[in-house]
Write a protein that holds these residues in place. Structure first.
Motif, PDB file in Angstrom:
ATOM      1  N   ARG A  10     -30.499  -5.627   2.549  1.00  0.00           N
ATOM      2  CA  ARG A  10     -31.825  -6.013   2.088  1.00  0.00           C
ATOM      3  C   ARG A  10     -32.854  -5.195   2.853  1.00  0.00           C
ATOM      4  O   ARG A  10     -32.714  -4.931   4.038  1.00  0.00           O
ATOM      5  CB  ARG A  10     -32.096  -7.502   2.357  1.00  0.00           C
ATOM      6  CG  ARG A  10     -31.245  -8.419   1.509  1.00  0.00           C
ATOM      7  CD  ARG A  10     -31.584  -9.860   1.825  1.00  0.00           C
ATOM      8  NE  ARG A  10     -32.946 -10.191   1.462  1.00  0.00           N
ATOM      9  CZ  ARG A  10     -33.289 -10.662   0.264  1.00  0.00           C
ATOM     10  NH1 ARG A  10     -32.399 -10.835  -0.664  1.00  0.00           N
ATOM     11  NH2 ARG A  10     -34.553 -10.955  -0.011  1.00  0.00           N
TER      12      ARG A  10
ATOM     13  N   SER B 235     -37.460  -9.337  -6.214  1.00  0.00           N
ATOM     14  CA  SER B 235     -36.836  -9.719  -4.935  1.00  0.00           C
ATOM     15  C   SER B 235     -36.530  -8.508  -4.052  1.00  0.00           C
ATOM     16  O   SER B 235     -36.303  -8.641  -2.849  1.00  0.00           O
ATOM     17  CB  SER B 235     -35.548 -10.497  -5.179  1.00  0.00           C
ATOM     18  OG  SER B 235     -34.558  -9.657  -5.765  1.00  0.00           O
TER      19      SER B 235
ATOM     20  N   GLN C   6     -33.912  -6.919  -3.823  1.00  0.00           N
ATOM     21  CA  GLN C   6     -32.529  -6.924  -3.344  1.00  0.00           C
ATOM     22  C   GLN C   6     -31.884  -5.582  -3.670  1.00  0.00           C
ATOM     23  O   GLN C   6     -32.029  -5.059  -4.778  1.00  0.00           O
ATOM     24  CB  GLN C   6     -31.731  -8.055  -3.988  1.00  0.00           C
ATOM     25  CG  GLN C   6     -30.269  -8.044  -3.596  1.00  0.00           C
ATOM     26  CD  GLN C   6     -29.418  -8.920  -4.500  1.00  0.00           C
ATOM     27  OE1 GLN C   6     -29.947  -9.521  -5.440  1.00  0.00           O
ATOM     28  NE2 GLN C   6     -28.137  -8.983  -4.227  1.00  0.00           N
TER      29      GLN C   6
ATOM     30  N   ARG D 183     -29.614 -18.668  -2.713  1.00  0.00           N
ATOM     31  CA  ARG D 183     -29.572 -17.613  -1.699  1.00  0.00           C
ATOM     32  C   ARG D 183     -30.214 -18.112  -0.400  1.00  0.00           C
ATOM     33  O   ARG D 183     -31.307 -18.664  -0.411  1.00  0.00           O
ATOM     34  CB  ARG D 183     -30.307 -16.362  -2.185  1.00  0.00           C
ATOM     35  CG  ARG D 183     -30.170 -15.170  -1.251  1.00  0.00           C
ATOM     36  CD  ARG D 183     -30.800 -13.940  -1.863  1.00  0.00           C
ATOM     37  NE  ARG D 183     -30.063 -13.498  -3.032  1.00  0.00           N
ATOM     38  CZ  ARG D 183     -28.975 -12.724  -2.970  1.00  0.00           C
ATOM     39  NH1 ARG D 183     -28.511 -12.341  -1.795  1.00  0.00           N
ATOM     40  NH2 ARG D 183     -28.368 -12.353  -4.061  1.00  0.00           N
ATOM     41  N   LYS D 184     -29.515 -17.927   0.673  1.00  0.00           N
ATOM     42  CA  LYS D 184     -30.032 -18.362   1.969  1.00  0.00           C
ATOM     43  C   LYS D 184     -31.168 -17.453   2.418  1.00  0.00           C
ATOM     44  O   LYS D 184     -31.184 -16.259   2.143  1.00  0.00           O
ATOM     45  CB  LYS D 184     -28.921 -18.341   3.028  1.00  0.00           C
ATOM     46  CG  LYS D 184     -27.818 -19.349   2.782  1.00  0.00           C
ATOM     47  CD  LYS D 184     -26.794 -19.279   3.904  1.00  0.00           C
ATOM     48  CE  LYS D 184     -25.685 -20.300   3.705  1.00  0.00           C
ATOM     49  NZ  LYS D 184     -24.686 -20.227   4.795  1.00  0.00           N
ATOM     50  N   ASN D 185     -32.104 -18.085   3.097  1.00  0.00           N
ATOM     51  CA  ASN D 185     -33.201 -17.319   3.679  1.00  0.00           C
ATOM     52  C   ASN D 185     -32.659 -16.492   4.843  1.00  0.00           C
ATOM     53  O   ASN D 185     -32.015 -17.021   5.753  1.00  0.00           O
ATOM     54  CB  ASN D 185     -34.300 -18.264   4.174  1.00  0.00           C
ATOM     55  CG  ASN D 185     -35.542 -17.497   4.609  1.00  0.00           C
ATOM     56  OD1 ASN D 185     -35.517 -16.276   4.763  1.00  0.00           O
ATOM     57  ND2 ASN D 185     -36.630 -18.222   4.793  1.00  0.00           N
ATOM     58  N   HIS D 186     -32.908 -15.171   4.810  1.00  0.00           N
ATOM     59  CA  HIS D 186     -32.363 -14.321   5.867  1.00  0.00           C
ATOM     60  C   HIS D 186     -32.949 -14.660   7.233  1.00  0.00           C
ATOM     61  O   HIS D 186     -32.376 -14.326   8.269  1.00  0.00           O
ATOM     62  CB  HIS D 186     -32.613 -12.847   5.554  1.00  0.00           C
ATOM     63  CG  HIS D 186     -34.056 -12.450   5.601  1.00  0.00           C
ATOM     64  ND1 HIS D 186     -34.936 -12.706   4.567  1.00  0.00           N
ATOM     65  CD2 HIS D 186     -34.783 -11.823   6.562  1.00  0.00           C
ATOM     66  CE1 HIS D 186     -36.128 -12.253   4.896  1.00  0.00           C
ATOM     67  NE2 HIS D 186     -36.067 -11.713   6.095  1.00  0.00           N
ATOM     68  N   MET D 187     -34.085 -15.366   7.264  1.00  0.00           N
ATOM     69  CA  MET D 187     -34.669 -15.757   8.544  1.00  0.00           C
ATOM     70  C   MET D 187     -33.873 -16.865   9.216  1.00  0.00           C
ATOM     71  O   MET D 187     -34.048 -17.135  10.404  1.00  0.00           O
ATOM     72  CB  MET D 187     -36.119 -16.207   8.349  1.00  0.00           C
ATOM     73  CG  MET D 187     -37.056 -15.081   7.906  1.00  0.00           C
ATOM     74  SD  MET D 187     -37.068 -13.688   9.064  1.00  0.00           S
ATOM     75  CE  MET D 187     -37.789 -14.472  10.504  1.00  0.00           C
ATOM     76  N   ASP D 188     -32.984 -17.513   8.437  1.00  0.00           N
ATOM     77  CA  ASP D 188     -32.146 -18.557   9.033  1.00  0.00           C
ATOM     78  C   ASP D 188     -31.222 -17.994  10.109  1.00  0.00           C
ATOM     79  O   ASP D 188     -30.735 -18.739  10.975  1.00  0.00           O
ATOM     80  CB  ASP D 188     -31.310 -19.249   7.949  1.00  0.00           C
ATOM     81  CG  ASP D 188     -32.192 -20.069   7.003  1.00  0.00           C
ATOM     82  OD1 ASP D 188     -33.338 -20.368   7.390  1.00  0.00           O
ATOM     83  OD2 ASP D 188     -31.728 -20.401   5.895  1.00  0.00           O
TER      84      ASP D 188
END
Length: 656
Positions: free
Chosen positions: A9, A468, A470, A538-543
């Motif tokens: 990403r 997005s 992506q 889709r999971k938040n990449h900040m997680d």
């Protein structure tokens, strides 16, 4: 051919080329390789400045540090910026001078001789002359002779040169070490002897032997003792030759190897090593007999149509210019080892820079080439000729994309006529493919102005989703016909690569190679993909940056203990035998009268032993091992003493 997806990403299009360009940069940096009998490098201006900074920043609180600082700065060349350091060094030399120490006289006088005409030492000439003359005998060491004679010369005192030279011959033959001979060379160079004398001839002939004593590798020559000994040998040899204007007929290879070892220590971190490097390189760069020639790449590492010349620079070890010389490309070999051209002369530009139109010499064919360089200097020049120096260079080319076509067909079909594409234009129509179909991109990479297909290291197809951003990367591979093919089965890659997110994707082709002058980035067009499954959340990449849940360790729960009644009855049953024992003793009429005869010891000892057993009992209930040991020392030591006294009293009472 099924491609391998690479997921990532990013928010900017430039980052999508990082994997390509990163590999290209690494490859290009590794393509320069200099071999042959030549210098491994030079002491560049920034290297000299760094050495000067080390020398200038030294704490000038001792004669030794001052000595190395001034010697190093003098070898590198002093200017107005060094005046403060030299003045402070002079003051230290004056304050630290000890007239009864030969080493102190040597170091202080050396500092004064190089710190400037205003730095004059105050000393008693008669006492110093006598002290130094007394060590000029055969049973002393070469190092002491070196210190003494150098001090005498620096202080402008009397030295009998012929006597000192004869004494040195005896000493070096006894010691027979490279360092002893090097120090002797330095001494003899200051004596002002007749160049035809036997003493001078002896030491000039000894230079060849000293060179032969060194430890040699493929590209370095050095001595036991490391940098200090090797640098002193270099200093001694060249100082002696310069003093008497005599050539010791040294081998070029040996000089270059010595220089390479000194250069290997150019990243010195202390004052002493920095001084040795400065002195040795200064002599190797400025003498009338042997000046090693460095051949360094001056142009870019890659040659192309727009930048056709390969440029090299000739310099001394201190990166100084050399007189005009004849520079020739002896052989130009391709990666297969075939000689494509030879005996091509470089053109002289300016400031020791020479150029050769390598692009034309190899016919513009891209690839890695090894250029063997030879350098011949004019007769009488001290600069050393160079043979067998090799430089690896890359010839790059501009490439283009031809015969490109994009097909959308059923999964079962082997081939289908696709829509022709024209590089670098983008397709105006939107392509569409669903999970029953596959997408096939076919293209050929060719040099500009030629139709011969070429193979590149990097051929990526990038899919970027609208909104997005992506990004999904796939690899295009070359077939037997040397065409590149990218094939994507929509149903197979949908979930794993695209997360089953249907929609419009921008399709871009990325081409890169270390022989490609400029990597290509071609936006082919837009393709609409439709997948069978619904997309997963889709999971938040900040997680990824959030704190993880706390890990709590749980120990096994203790087993259930028996009822108190059971444990109490058991304890009573354990004590009953001891009670019965006491009762039996009383019934039998136990004799305890001896306890009264042994006094207090017979009471304290049982008390001490009882304390030990009580401590043992508490250890099982509540004390840990360290607490138990502490209390055991407090109880055990007195108990041991009391027991010893009791046993002694019993033994005395039993004597007749």
């Amino acid at each position: 051919v099924t491609s391998c997806p690479i997921n990532t990403r990013t928010n900017t299009m430039a980052k999508s080329l990082c994997s390509v360009l990163g590999i290209l940069v690494i490859l290009r940096l590794g393509l320069i390789e200099c071999q042959g009998q030549q210098l491994s490098g030079v002491l560049k201006v920034e290297d000299q400045r760094r050495l000067k900074d080390i020398l200038s920043s030294a704490s000038l609180d001792s004669l030794e540090k001052v000595y190395f600082t001034v010697n190093g700065l003098s070898a590198l060349g002093t200017d107005s910026s060094d005046k403060k350091t030299l003045d402070k060094a002079c003051q230290t030399a004056k304050s630290k001078l000890k007239e009864d120490s030969i080493l102190s006289l040597f170091q202080a006088s050396s500092v004064a001789a190089k710190a400037g005409s205003s730095c004059a030492l105050t000393f008693s000439k008669d006492s110093v002359q006598k002290l130094l003359n007394n060590v000029l005998v055969e049973d002393t060491s070469a190092e002491t002779i070196y210190h003494a004679v150098t001090a005498l010369k620096n202080l402008k005192l009397v030295v009998n040169g012929e006597d000192v030279a004869r004494i040195l011959q005896v000493i070096v033959e006894r010691e027979e070490t490279p360092l002893s001979y090097a120090q002797a060379f330095l001494v003899v160079s200051t004596l002002g002897l007749n160049s035809t004398s036997d003493e001078v001839k002896y030491f000039m002939d000894a230079i060849e032997d000293v060179i032969g004593w060194g430890d040699s590798t493929d590209d370095m020559l050095f001595y036991e003792g490391g940098l200090s000994t090797t640098a002193t040998v270099v200093e001694g040899i060249f100082t002696l030759m310069e003093a008497y204007k005599m050539d010791a007929k040294l081998g070029i290879g040996d000089i270059v190897k010595l220089c390479n070892f000194i250069l290997n220590s150019k990243f010195a971190a202390n004052t002493e090593d920095a001084s040795y490097v400065a002195i040795a390189t200064g002599l190797l760069a400025n003498n009338h007999f042997y000046v090693p020639t460095a051949v360094t790449l001056y142009s870019r590492q890659a040659v192309s149509k727009g930048n056709q010349n390969l440029q090299v620079r000739l310099s001394t070890v201190l990166d100084g210019d050399l007189p005009k010389a004849k520079v020739k490309a002896v052989n130009i070999e391709n990666a297969d080892g075939d000689v494509v051209d030879k005996n091509k002369l470089f053109d002289f530009n300016e400031k020791s820079v020479y150029s050769l139109s390598l692009f034309n010499n190899v016919g513009g064919a891209a690839g890695i080439y090894t250029v063997e360089i030879g350098v011949t200097h004019s007769e009488g020049e001290p600069a050393l000729d160079v043979t067998g120096a090799e430089i690896k260079v890359v010839v790059t080319q501009q490439v283009t994309i031809s015969n490109a076509e994009l097909s959308v067909m059923d999964r079962e079909k082997e081939s289908s006529k696709g829509k022709p594409l024209s590089y670098p234009s983008s397709a105006k129509e939107v392509f569409a493919a669903d999970y029953h179909q596959k997408v096939v991109l076919k293209f050929t990479v060719t040099p500009e102005g030629a139709n011969t297909p070429v193979k590149v290291h990097q051929a990526f197809v990038r899919m970027v989703k609208d909104k997005s951003n992506q990004e999904i990367f796939f690899i295009a591979e070359q077939n037997r016909q040397e065409d590149y093919i990218f094939e994507m089965d929509v149903s197979k890659v949908g979930k794993e690569s695209f997360n089953s997110e249907s929609g419009d994707y921008q399709m871009t082709l990325l081409i890169g190679d270390f022989t490609v002058d400029t990597p290509l980035q071609w936006t082919i067009g837009t393709i609409s993909l439709k997948f069978a499954d619904a997309p997963s959340p889709r999971k938040n990449h900040m997680d990824l940056y959030k704190a993880s849940p706390e890990i709590k360790h749980e120990f096994r729960a203790p087993e259930k203990r028996p009822p108190v009644v059971v444990t109490t009855v058991f304890s009573v049953l354990v004590i009953v035998p001891a009670v019965i024992l006491v009762l039996v003793w009383l019934a039998m009429g136990a004799n305890v009268s001896n306890m009264a005869q042994n006094g207090l010891w017979s009471i304290l000892f049982p008390v001490g032993m009882s304390g030990v057993f009580l401590l043992y009992y508490l250890f099982w209930l509540q004390l840990d091992m360290f607490q138990t040991l502490k209390y055991l020392v407090m109880i055990g030591v007195p108990t041991f003493y009391v027991g010893h006294k009791l046993l002694k009293r019993i033994a005395e009472s039993r004597k007749p």
